[in-house]
Design an enzyme around this catalytic site. Structure first.
Site, PDB file in Angstrom:
ATOM      1  N   ASP A 106       0.832  -1.202   0.000  1.00  0.00           N
ATOM      2  CA  ASP A 106       0.000   0.000   0.000  1.00  0.00           C
ATOM      3  C   ASP A 106       0.865   1.249   0.000  1.00  0.00           C
ATOM      4  O   ASP A 106       1.601   1.512   0.950  1.00  0.00           O
ATOM      5  CB  ASP A 106      -0.883   0.009   1.254  1.00  0.00           C
ATOM      6  CG  ASP A 106      -1.778   1.240   1.308  1.00  0.00           C
ATOM      7  OD1 ASP A 106      -2.898   1.174   0.782  1.00  0.00           O
ATOM      8  OD2 ASP A 106      -1.339   2.274   1.867  1.00  0.00           O
ATOM      9  N   TYR A 147       2.970   9.985  -0.473  1.00  0.00           N
ATOM     10  CA  TYR A 147       4.092   9.415   0.301  1.00  0.00           C
ATOM     11  C   TYR A 147       5.442   9.706  -0.386  1.00  0.00           C
ATOM     12  O   TYR A 147       6.485   9.572   0.224  1.00  0.00           O
ATOM     13  CB  TYR A 147       3.957   7.899   0.511  1.00  0.00           C
ATOM     14  CG  TYR A 147       2.705   7.443   1.230  1.00  0.00           C
ATOM     15  CD1 TYR A 147       1.854   8.340   1.857  1.00  0.00           C
ATOM     16  CD2 TYR A 147       2.378   6.095   1.280  1.00  0.00           C
ATOM     17  CE1 TYR A 147       0.691   7.918   2.498  1.00  0.00           C
ATOM     18  CE2 TYR A 147       1.226   5.659   1.927  1.00  0.00           C
ATOM     19  CZ  TYR A 147       0.386   6.579   2.526  1.00  0.00           C
ATOM     20  OH  TYR A 147      -0.758   6.136   3.147  1.00  0.00           O
ATOM     21  N   LYS A 173      -2.933   5.934  -4.188  1.00  0.00           N
ATOM     22  CA  LYS A 173      -4.043   6.851  -3.884  1.00  0.00           C
ATOM     23  C   LYS A 173      -3.809   8.204  -4.538  1.00  0.00           C
ATOM     24  O   LYS A 173      -2.664   8.670  -4.602  1.00  0.00           O
ATOM     25  CB  LYS A 173      -4.154   7.046  -2.358  1.00  0.00           C
ATOM     26  CG  LYS A 173      -4.030   5.756  -1.569  1.00  0.00           C
ATOM     27  CD  LYS A 173      -4.135   5.950  -0.075  1.00  0.00           C
ATOM     28  CE  LYS A 173      -3.734   4.667   0.661  1.00  0.00           C
ATOM     29  NZ  LYS A 173      -2.300   4.600   1.023  1.00  0.00           N
ATOM     30  N   HIS A 218      -7.807   9.517  -1.702  1.00  0.00           N
ATOM     31  CA  HIS A 218      -7.126   9.491  -0.402  1.00  0.00           C
ATOM     32  C   HIS A 218      -7.952  10.129   0.725  1.00  0.00           C
ATOM     33  O   HIS A 218      -8.017   9.593   1.834  1.00  0.00           O
ATOM     34  CB  HIS A 218      -5.770  10.200  -0.538  1.00  0.00           C
ATOM     35  CG  HIS A 218      -4.730   9.725   0.417  1.00  0.00           C
ATOM     36  ND1 HIS A 218      -3.399   9.638   0.099  1.00  0.00           N
ATOM     37  CD2 HIS A 218      -4.820   9.305   1.700  1.00  0.00           C
ATOM     38  CE1 HIS A 218      -2.725   9.193   1.156  1.00  0.00           C
ATOM     39  NE2 HIS A 218      -3.568   8.985   2.137  1.00  0.00           N
TER      40      HIS A 218
HETATM   41  P1  NDP Z   1       0.988   1.366  11.824  1.00  0.00           P
HETATM   42  O1  NDP Z   1      -0.113   1.287  12.811  1.00  0.00           O
HETATM   43  O2  NDP Z   1       1.149   0.327  10.794  1.00  0.00           O
HETATM   44  O3  NDP Z   1       2.312   1.488  12.701  1.00  0.00           O
HETATM   45  C1  NDP Z   1       3.575   1.621  12.134  1.00  0.00           C
HETATM   46  C2  NDP Z   1       4.572   1.860  13.267  1.00  0.00           C
HETATM   47  O4  NDP Z   1       4.632   0.718  14.126  1.00  0.00           O
HETATM   48  C3  NDP Z   1       5.958   2.098  12.753  1.00  0.00           C
HETATM   49  O5  NDP Z   1       6.570   3.034  13.608  1.00  0.00           O
HETATM   50  C4  NDP Z   1       6.643   0.728  12.909  1.00  0.00           C
HETATM   51  O6  NDP Z   1       8.017   0.919  13.119  1.00  0.00           O
HETATM   52  C5  NDP Z   1       5.957   0.177  14.137  1.00  0.00           C
HETATM   53  N1  NDP Z   1       5.793  -1.284  14.092  1.00  0.00           N
HETATM   54  C6  NDP Z   1       5.358  -2.042  13.066  1.00  0.00           C
HETATM   55  N2  NDP Z   1       5.298  -3.338  13.413  1.00  0.00           N
HETATM   56  C7  NDP Z   1       5.697  -3.414  14.692  1.00  0.00           C
HETATM   57  C8  NDP Z   1       5.846  -4.486  15.593  1.00  0.00           C
HETATM   58  N3  NDP Z   1       5.565  -5.724  15.251  1.00  0.00           N
HETATM   59  N4  NDP Z   1       6.296  -4.192  16.846  1.00  0.00           N
HETATM   60  C9  NDP Z   1       6.577  -2.931  17.211  1.00  0.00           C
HETATM   61  N5  NDP Z   1       6.448  -1.862  16.394  1.00  0.00           N
HETATM   62  C10 NDP Z   1       6.007  -2.096  15.135  1.00  0.00           C
HETATM   63  O7  NDP Z   1       0.892   2.845  11.170  1.00  0.00           O
HETATM   64  P2  NDP Z   1       0.849   3.451   9.703  1.00  0.00           P
HETATM   65  O8  NDP Z   1       0.388   4.846   9.870  1.00  0.00           O
HETATM   66  O9  NDP Z   1       2.129   3.256   8.990  1.00  0.00           O
HETATM   67  O10 NDP Z   1      -0.321   2.647   8.967  1.00  0.00           O
HETATM   68  C11 NDP Z   1      -0.115   1.527   8.142  1.00  0.00           C
HETATM   69  C12 NDP Z   1      -0.247   1.886   6.671  1.00  0.00           C
HETATM   70  O11 NDP Z   1      -1.542   2.422   6.387  1.00  0.00           O
HETATM   71  C13 NDP Z   1       0.690   3.017   6.222  1.00  0.00           C
HETATM   72  O12 NDP Z   1       2.021   2.631   6.118  1.00  0.00           O
HETATM   73  C14 NDP Z   1       0.034   3.418   4.930  1.00  0.00           C
HETATM   74  O13 NDP Z   1       0.357   2.505   3.896  1.00  0.00           O
HETATM   75  C15 NDP Z   1      -1.442   3.359   5.323  1.00  0.00           C
HETATM   76  N6  NDP Z   1      -1.955   4.660   5.780  1.00  0.00           N
HETATM   77  C16 NDP Z   1      -3.001   5.221   5.089  1.00  0.00           C
HETATM   78  C17 NDP Z   1      -3.533   6.433   5.453  1.00  0.00           C
HETATM   79  C18 NDP Z   1      -4.663   6.998   4.695  1.00  0.00           C
HETATM   80  O14 NDP Z   1      -5.026   8.166   4.909  1.00  0.00           O
HETATM   81  N7  NDP Z   1      -5.278   6.256   3.808  1.00  0.00           N
HETATM   82  C19 NDP Z   1      -2.979   7.215   6.587  1.00  0.00           C
HETATM   83  C20 NDP Z   1      -1.908   6.530   7.272  1.00  0.00           C
HETATM   84  C21 NDP Z   1      -1.444   5.308   6.887  1.00  0.00           C
HETATM   85  P3  NDP Z   1       9.198   0.202  12.259  1.00  0.00           P
HETATM   86  O15 NDP Z   1       8.997   0.545  10.809  1.00  0.00           O
HETATM   87  O16 NDP Z   1      10.402   0.801  12.838  1.00  0.00           O
HETATM   88  O17 NDP Z   1       9.071  -1.279  12.520  1.00  0.00           O
END
Ligand code: NDP
Length: 275
Positions: A48, A53, A78, A111
């Site tokens: 995704d 981004y 998006k 988006h």
């Molecule tokens: P998430 O809830 O997926 O959290 C991501 C964070 O959690 C990062 O800091 C990551 O760090 C950490 N993390 C991931 N896995 C673990 C684990 N197993 N243990 C501990 N920490 C963990 O947040 P996102 O906001 O990134 O949401 C996911 C996806 O949704 C986005 O990447 C994007 O593709 C989408 N999105 C869409 C939006 C929209 O408006 N449509 C808005 C926001 C996001 P690290 O990388 O260091 O592991």
């Protein structure tokens, strides 16, 4: 729902993996390319991204270097708010394809529900879909009233609505509405961007299964019928987040997790955003 390749059928019959990789806030470069490659090598089939981004080129590179047939992958992008208009949205789609170096997307989303703009953009998505240039079309951050308004004029119902969704924001009414209209709900920030991982209630449930808090949250998504796209660039977490197909939460545990809801958002409120 047996493994990373397990899919849900969207209302047009297109199959979408239940679990994918998110890449929000990951900049172009080695870390991004490696995360995409690592995920695909591990068995992920869904990625995704979004124009805003600024990382579509690296996502495309990761996909190419992963050496998995294009037809076996599910790629989402998006259209950003500034490009919401008929011609502008078509052009934005072309630009995303160009950056990704792909000739189609599996899913293209509006988006954010920018007032007065999303209907024209939806017409563009319908054109792209009818011309066979995208496999499925949908929206993101749409509340019930946005969906109702969109569907008043739409010829094609959105196949997906991607929204913020986690145990502090369980979106029950929105989910029921989406279910009623065969719109697949998809969770962004499923891990609440890391803010839920030290929650005592979740730690208690996780320890009973010998799983991490991240794993039980992602499992809760799946058992609720919600597609999920946790983001990580770390190989061990990419693997950890995918190991959620080998256990099941009880109804009581699901209810305990639901009861953490506070309608609390980490991201913007779709009814009050100014970008
Ligand atoms: P998430 O809830 O997926 O959290 C991501 C964070 O959690 C990062 O800091 C990551 O760090 C950490 N993390 C991931 N896995 C673990 C684990 N197993 N243990 C501990 N920490 C963990 O947040 P996102 O906001 O990134 O949401 C996911 C996806 O949704 C986005 O990447 C994007 O593709 C989408 N999105 C869409 C939006 C929209 O408006 N449509 C808005 C926001 C996001 P690290 O990388 O260091 O592991």
């Amino acid at each position: 729902m047996r493994n990373l390749q397990s899919t849900t059928s969207l209302h047009n019959g297109v199959k979408m993996p239940w679990l994918g990789l998110g890449v929000f806030k990951v900049e172009e470069g080695k870390e991004l390319v490696n995360a995409v490659k690592t995920a695909i090598a591990h068995g992920y089939r869904s990625i995704d991204t979004a124009a805003i981004y600024g990382n579509e080129a690296g996502v495309g590179q990761g996909i190419r270097e992963a050496n998995v047939a294009r037809k076996d992958l599910f790629v989402t992008s998006k259209v950003w708010n500034s490009e919401l208009g008929y011609e502008a949205t078509i052009a934005a789609y072309e630009e995303s394809l160009r950056k990704l170096e792909l000739d189609y997307l599996d899913l293209y989303l509006i988006h954010w529900p920018v007032a007065g703009k999303y209907k024209e953009a939806w017409q563009a998505l319908e054109t792209l879909y009818k011309e066979g240039r995208v496999k499925a079309i949908g929206v993101s951050n749409f509340q019930i009233h946005h969906l109702e308004d969109l569907m008043t004029d739409a010829n094609i119902k959105p196949m997906v609505n991607q929204v913020e969704y986690h145990p502090r924001l369980t979106q029950k009414e929105l989910q029921a509405f989406c279910r009623q209209h065969a719109i697949q709900l998809e969770a962004w920030a499923p891990l609440m961007q890391g803010q839920l991982l030290d929650n005592a209630e979740l730690q208690d449930i996780a320890s009973k299964h010998g799983k991490s808090v991240a794993q039980i949250i992602l499992r809760w998504d799946l058992q609720n019928g919600v597609v999920t796209i946790p983001k990580s660039t770390k190989a061990h977490r990419i693997a950890e987040n995918a190991t959620v197909f080998d256990f099941e939460l009880t109804t009581e545990e699901m209810n305990r997790m639901d009861s953490l809801n506070e309608n609390h958002r980490v991201g913007p409120d779709p009814d009050h955003f100014d970008f």
